[in-house]
Design a protein around this motif. Structure first.
Motif, PDB file in Angstrom:
ATOM      1  N   ARG A  76       0.821  -1.205   0.000  1.00 14.35           N
ATOM      2  CA  ARG A  76       0.000   0.000   0.000  1.00 14.35           C
ATOM      3  C   ARG A  76       0.865   1.270   0.000  1.00 14.35           C
ATOM      4  O   ARG A  76       0.907   2.028   0.973  1.00 14.35           O
ATOM      5  CB  ARG A  76      -0.976   0.010   1.177  1.00 14.35           C
ATOM      6  CG  ARG A  76      -1.975  -1.130   1.149  1.00 14.35           C
ATOM      7  CD  ARG A  76      -3.057  -0.957   2.198  1.00 14.35           C
ATOM      8  NE  ARG A  76      -3.942   0.133   1.824  1.00 14.35           N
ATOM      9  CZ  ARG A  76      -4.564   0.938   2.699  1.00 14.35           C
ATOM     10  NH1 ARG A  76      -4.357   0.790   3.985  1.00 14.35           N
ATOM     11  NH2 ARG A  76      -5.371   1.878   2.271  1.00 14.35           N
ATOM     12  N   PRO A  77       1.540   1.533  -1.092  1.00 13.36           N
ATOM     13  CA  PRO A  77       2.398   2.718  -1.151  1.00 13.36           C
ATOM     14  C   PRO A  77       1.586   4.007  -1.192  1.00 13.36           C
ATOM     15  O   PRO A  77       0.384   4.002  -1.467  1.00 13.36           O
ATOM     16  CB  PRO A  77       3.154   2.527  -2.469  1.00 13.36           C
ATOM     17  CG  PRO A  77       2.191   1.762  -3.320  1.00 13.36           C
ATOM     18  CD  PRO A  77       1.513   0.810  -2.372  1.00 13.36           C
ATOM     19  N   VAL A  78       2.268   5.093  -0.914  1.00 15.00           N
ATOM     20  CA  VAL A  78       1.738   6.416  -1.218  1.00 15.00           C
ATOM     21  C   VAL A  78       1.949   6.650  -2.710  1.00 15.00           C
ATOM     22  O   VAL A  78       3.036   6.386  -3.227  1.00 15.00           O
ATOM     23  CB  VAL A  78       2.465   7.506  -0.405  1.00 15.00           C
ATOM     24  CG1 VAL A  78       1.977   8.895  -0.803  1.00 15.00           C
ATOM     25  CG2 VAL A  78       2.312   7.269   1.088  1.00 15.00           C
ATOM     26  N   ALA A  79       0.923   7.122  -3.416  1.00 10.96           N
ATOM     27  CA  ALA A  79       1.075   7.497  -4.828  1.00 10.96           C
ATOM     28  C   ALA A  79       1.101   9.014  -4.910  1.00 10.96           C
ATOM     29  O   ALA A  79       0.184   9.686  -4.420  1.00 10.96           O
ATOM     30  CB  ALA A  79      -0.056   6.935  -5.673  1.00 10.96           C
ATOM     31  N   MET A  80       2.162   9.552  -5.505  1.00 12.58           N
ATOM     32  CA  MET A  80       2.312  10.999  -5.629  1.00 12.58           C
ATOM     33  C   MET A  80       2.518  11.343  -7.099  1.00 12.58           C
ATOM     34  O   MET A  80       3.481  10.891  -7.728  1.00 12.58           O
ATOM     35  CB  MET A  80       3.500  11.492  -4.783  1.00 12.58           C
ATOM     36  CG  MET A  80       3.694  12.984  -4.839  1.00 12.58           C
ATOM     37  SD  MET A  80       4.602  13.638  -3.408  1.00 12.58           S
ATOM     38  CE  MET A  80       6.130  12.731  -3.524  1.00 12.58           C
ATOM     39  N   GLY A  81       1.607  12.123  -7.658  1.00 12.66           N
ATOM     40  CA  GLY A  81       1.684  12.424  -9.081  1.00 12.66           C
ATOM     41  C   GLY A  81       1.553  13.908  -9.361  1.00 12.66           C
ATOM     42  O   GLY A  81       0.813  14.626  -8.683  1.00 12.66           O
ATOM     43  N   HIS A  82       2.275  14.348 -10.387  1.00  9.59           N
ATOM     44  CA  HIS A  82       2.233  15.752 -10.820  1.00  9.59           C
ATOM     45  C   HIS A  82       1.476  15.862 -12.129  1.00  9.59           C
ATOM     46  O   HIS A  82       1.766  15.138 -13.084  1.00  9.59           O
ATOM     47  CB  HIS A  82       3.659  16.286 -11.005  1.00  9.59           C
ATOM     48  CG  HIS A  82       3.713  17.655 -11.612  1.00  9.59           C
ATOM     49  ND1 HIS A  82       4.296  17.914 -12.835  1.00  9.59           N
ATOM     50  CD2 HIS A  82       3.228  18.853 -11.175  1.00  9.59           C
ATOM     51  CE1 HIS A  82       4.202  19.192 -13.115  1.00  9.59           C
ATOM     52  NE2 HIS A  82       3.560  19.780 -12.123  1.00  9.59           N
ATOM     53  N   SER A  83       0.486  16.738 -12.197  1.00 14.67           N
ATOM     54  CA  SER A  83      -0.235  17.025 -13.437  1.00 14.67           C
ATOM     55  C   SER A  83      -0.852  15.740 -14.003  1.00 14.67           C
ATOM     56  O   SER A  83      -1.694  15.120 -13.354  1.00 14.67           O
ATOM     57  CB  SER A  83       0.717  17.710 -14.419  1.00 14.67           C
ATOM     58  OG  SER A  83       0.024  18.291 -15.488  1.00 14.67           O
ATOM     59  N   LEU A  84      -0.442  15.306 -15.186  1.00 14.09           N
ATOM     60  CA  LEU A  84      -0.912  14.027 -15.717  1.00 14.09           C
ATOM     61  C   LEU A  84      -0.652  12.904 -14.723  1.00 14.09           C
ATOM     62  O   LEU A  84      -1.481  11.994 -14.567  1.00 14.09           O
ATOM     63  CB  LEU A  84      -0.212  13.737 -17.052  1.00 14.09           C
ATOM     64  CG  LEU A  84      -0.352  12.325 -17.629  1.00 14.09           C
ATOM     65  CD1 LEU A  84      -1.805  12.006 -17.949  1.00 14.09           C
ATOM     66  CD2 LEU A  84       0.521  12.174 -18.878  1.00 14.09           C
ATOM     67  N   GLY A  85       0.478  12.948 -14.035  1.00 15.11           N
ATOM     68  CA  GLY A  85       0.778  11.933 -13.028  1.00 15.11           C
ATOM     69  C   GLY A  85      -0.222  11.939 -11.892  1.00 15.11           C
ATOM     70  O   GLY A  85      -0.558  10.886 -11.342  1.00 15.11           O
ATOM     71  N   GLY A  86      -0.721  13.115 -11.513  1.00 16.27           N
ATOM     72  CA  GLY A  86      -1.753  13.196 -10.500  1.00 16.27           C
ATOM     73  C   GLY A  86      -3.062  12.587 -10.981  1.00 16.27           C
ATOM     74  O   GLY A  86      -3.773  11.917 -10.220  1.00 16.27           O
ATOM     75  N   PRO A 127     -14.605  17.387 -29.901  1.00 15.34           N
ATOM     76  CA  PRO A 127     -14.118  17.958 -31.163  1.00 15.34           C
ATOM     77  C   PRO A 127     -12.929  18.898 -30.984  1.00 15.34           C
ATOM     78  O   PRO A 127     -12.034  18.942 -31.831  1.00 15.34           O
ATOM     79  CB  PRO A 127     -15.337  18.699 -31.713  1.00 15.34           C
ATOM     80  CG  PRO A 127     -16.260  18.871 -30.562  1.00 15.34           C
ATOM     81  CD  PRO A 127     -16.010  17.723 -29.643  1.00 15.34           C
ATOM     82  N   ILE A 128     -12.908  19.635 -29.874  1.00 11.67           N
ATOM     83  CA  ILE A 128     -11.775  20.529 -29.609  1.00 11.67           C
ATOM     84  C   ILE A 128     -10.522  19.713 -29.376  1.00 11.67           C
ATOM     85  O   ILE A 128      -9.443  20.022 -29.899  1.00 11.67           O
ATOM     86  CB  ILE A 128     -12.093  21.425 -28.396  1.00 11.67           C
ATOM     87  CG1 ILE A 128     -13.325  22.275 -28.667  1.00 11.67           C
ATOM     88  CG2 ILE A 128     -10.883  22.297 -28.051  1.00 11.67           C
ATOM     89  CD1 ILE A 128     -13.848  23.007 -27.449  1.00 11.67           C
ATOM     90  N   ALA A 129     -10.649  18.651 -28.569  1.00 11.38           N
ATOM     91  CA  ALA A 129      -9.495  17.796 -28.275  1.00 11.38           C
ATOM     92  C   ALA A 129      -9.015  17.069 -29.524  1.00 11.38           C
ATOM     93  O   ALA A 129      -7.807  16.894 -29.729  1.00 11.38           O
ATOM     94  CB  ALA A 129      -9.865  16.790 -27.188  1.00 11.38           C
ATOM     95  N   SER A 177       2.257  11.841 -26.803  1.00 10.43           N
ATOM     96  CA  SER A 177       1.922  13.160 -26.267  1.00 10.43           C
ATOM     97  C   SER A 177       0.545  13.604 -26.737  1.00 10.43           C
ATOM     98  O   SER A 177      -0.263  14.108 -25.934  1.00 10.43           O
ATOM     99  CB  SER A 177       2.975  14.190 -26.693  1.00 10.43           C
ATOM    100  OG  SER A 177       4.261  13.842 -26.241  1.00 10.43           O
ATOM    101  N   ALA A 178       0.265  13.416 -28.016  1.00 10.63           N
ATOM    102  CA  ALA A 178      -1.017  13.853 -28.575  1.00 10.63           C
ATOM    103  C   ALA A 178      -2.177  13.071 -27.954  1.00 10.63           C
ATOM    104  O   ALA A 178      -3.224  13.640 -27.626  1.00 10.63           O
ATOM    105  CB  ALA A 178      -1.010  13.686 -30.087  1.00 10.63           C
ATOM    106  N   GLN A 179      -1.996  11.766 -27.786  1.00  8.95           N
ATOM    107  CA  GLN A 179      -3.061  10.951 -27.207  1.00  8.95           C
ATOM    108  C   GLN A 179      -3.263  11.280 -25.728  1.00  8.95           C
ATOM    109  O   GLN A 179      -4.405  11.368 -25.256  1.00  8.95           O
ATOM    110  CB  GLN A 179      -2.754   9.461 -27.368  1.00  8.95           C
ATOM    111  CG  GLN A 179      -3.840   8.531 -26.860  1.00  8.95           C
ATOM    112  CD  GLN A 179      -5.161   8.693 -27.598  1.00  8.95           C
ATOM    113  OE1 GLN A 179      -5.182   9.081 -28.765  1.00  8.95           O
ATOM    114  NE2 GLN A 179      -6.258   8.396 -26.926  1.00  8.95           N
ATOM    115  N   ALA A 180      -2.179  11.482 -25.002  1.00  5.82           N
ATOM    116  CA  ALA A 180      -2.292  11.825 -23.585  1.00  5.82           C
ATOM    117  C   ALA A 180      -3.027  13.145 -23.409  1.00  5.82           C
ATOM    118  O   ALA A 180      -3.907  13.276 -22.537  1.00  5.82           O
ATOM    119  CB  ALA A 180      -0.911  11.886 -22.944  1.00  5.82           C
ATOM    120  N   MET A 181      -2.700  14.136 -24.229  1.00  6.03           N
ATOM    121  CA  MET A 181      -3.371  15.427 -24.128  1.00  6.03           C
ATOM    122  C   MET A 181      -4.851  15.299 -24.481  1.00  6.03           C
ATOM    123  O   MET A 181      -5.720  15.880 -23.817  1.00  6.03           O
ATOM    124  CB  MET A 181      -2.689  16.442 -25.050  1.00  6.03           C
ATOM    125  CG  MET A 181      -3.285  17.842 -24.967  1.00  6.03           C
ATOM    126  SD  MET A 181      -3.202  18.551 -23.292  1.00  6.03           S
ATOM    127  CE  MET A 181      -1.430  18.782 -23.127  1.00  6.03           C
TER     128      MET A 181
END
Length: 269
Positions: A76-86, A127-129, A177-181
């Motif tokens: 049961r770790p702590v999960a720490m994420g930034h932006s997409l990681g969050g 459509p925007i994405a 990158s494009a798919q993640a965004m």
């Protein structure tokens, strides 16, 4: 993997390398923390996850992170994420509520598009994405490089760090990158966060948007709306850091994280 002790899974954000977390990990060593620092497939020179379902990249990656926790037998770790990681840390906690001990989210929301348009929905943003994804894929290398200063503006106050971000972006797989965004703009976890059963700390930034009229209070209200279905969530706002809070406001972020992971767990959450 750095250190020994309590496991903390550190997930960087969009196009970023695991080095995002180097200083934070070093600061946590006094607390007997073992950092598991990842770099996501396709980012910062890492090979893309070619076997992943490109229509569900974020879900696939959160599954891979959960599989890592299981394979390494992390208790049961702590999960720490930034932006997409969050966002990915949230997805992990939603999918397997008992896999994590608590979650730290750095400048991330359950639905990114709502930060810019409170009336946005996953359907209205599609459509925007799609247009943004197509534009990212169509850019040649020179155009992509030329777009970086504008795209990275407001990410960090440190010019040297901004140069590192540009290098990581150039080394990232464009398709990933494009798919993640696209998915960050169209996946809405606001209703799903109520399934998270562990303590959650959210650290937010606002200062980069002060020139556009943002205030600490107005940005805090955006975060509160995004997480309104997550009872007990703790939201704290940096006074002056930009998006990469671990670089721009490191002592504050480290103090927030150390206090949060040291605090007793709240019963039932």
């Amino acid at each position: 993997v750095v250190g020994t002790g309590r496991p903390v899974l550190m997930i960087p954000g969009f196009n970023s390398a695991g080095e995002t977390w180097t200083d934070t990990c070093a600061a946590l060593q006094a607390d007997h923390v073992q950092c598991h620092i990842v770099t996501l497939p396709g980012f910062a020179g890492q090979p893309a996850a070619t076997d992943a379902s490109r229509g569900a990249w974020t879900s696939d990656i959160s599954d891979r992170l959960l599989a890592y926790v299981k394979a390494r037998k992390l208790e049961r770790p702590v999960a720490m994420g930034h932006s997409l990681g969050g966002f990915l840390a949230m997805d992990m906690a939603i999918k397997q509520p008992d896999a994590l001990e608590r979650v730290v989210i750095v400048d991330s929301l359950p639905f990114f598009s709502a930060a810019f348009n409170p009336a946005a929905t996953a359907q209205s943003m599609q459509p925007i994405a799609e247009g943004m994804r197509s534009q990212m894929l169509a850019q040649d290398a020179a155009a992509f490089r030329a777009s970086l200063p504008l795209n990275l503006r407001g990410m960090t106050r440190d010019p040297a760090r901004a140069e590192a971000l540009a290098g990581w972006s150039l080394a990232s797989d464009r398709g990933t990158s494009a798919q993640a965004m696209y998915e960050l703009m169209t996946r809405d976890l606001r209703a799903d966060v109520e399934r998270i059963k562990v303590p959650v700390l959210v650290l937010g930034a606002w200062a980069a948007y002060a020139s556009a009229g943002a205030t600490k209070e107005s940005t805090a209200s955006v975060f509160a709306m995004g997480y309104q279905k997550l009872p007990g969530v703790r939201i704290e706002m940096s006074e002056g850091g930009y998006h990469f809070l671990m670089w721009d406001d490191p002592q504050w972020l480290q103090a927030q994280v150390r206090g949060f992971i040291a605090s007793p767990s709240v019963a039932g959450r």
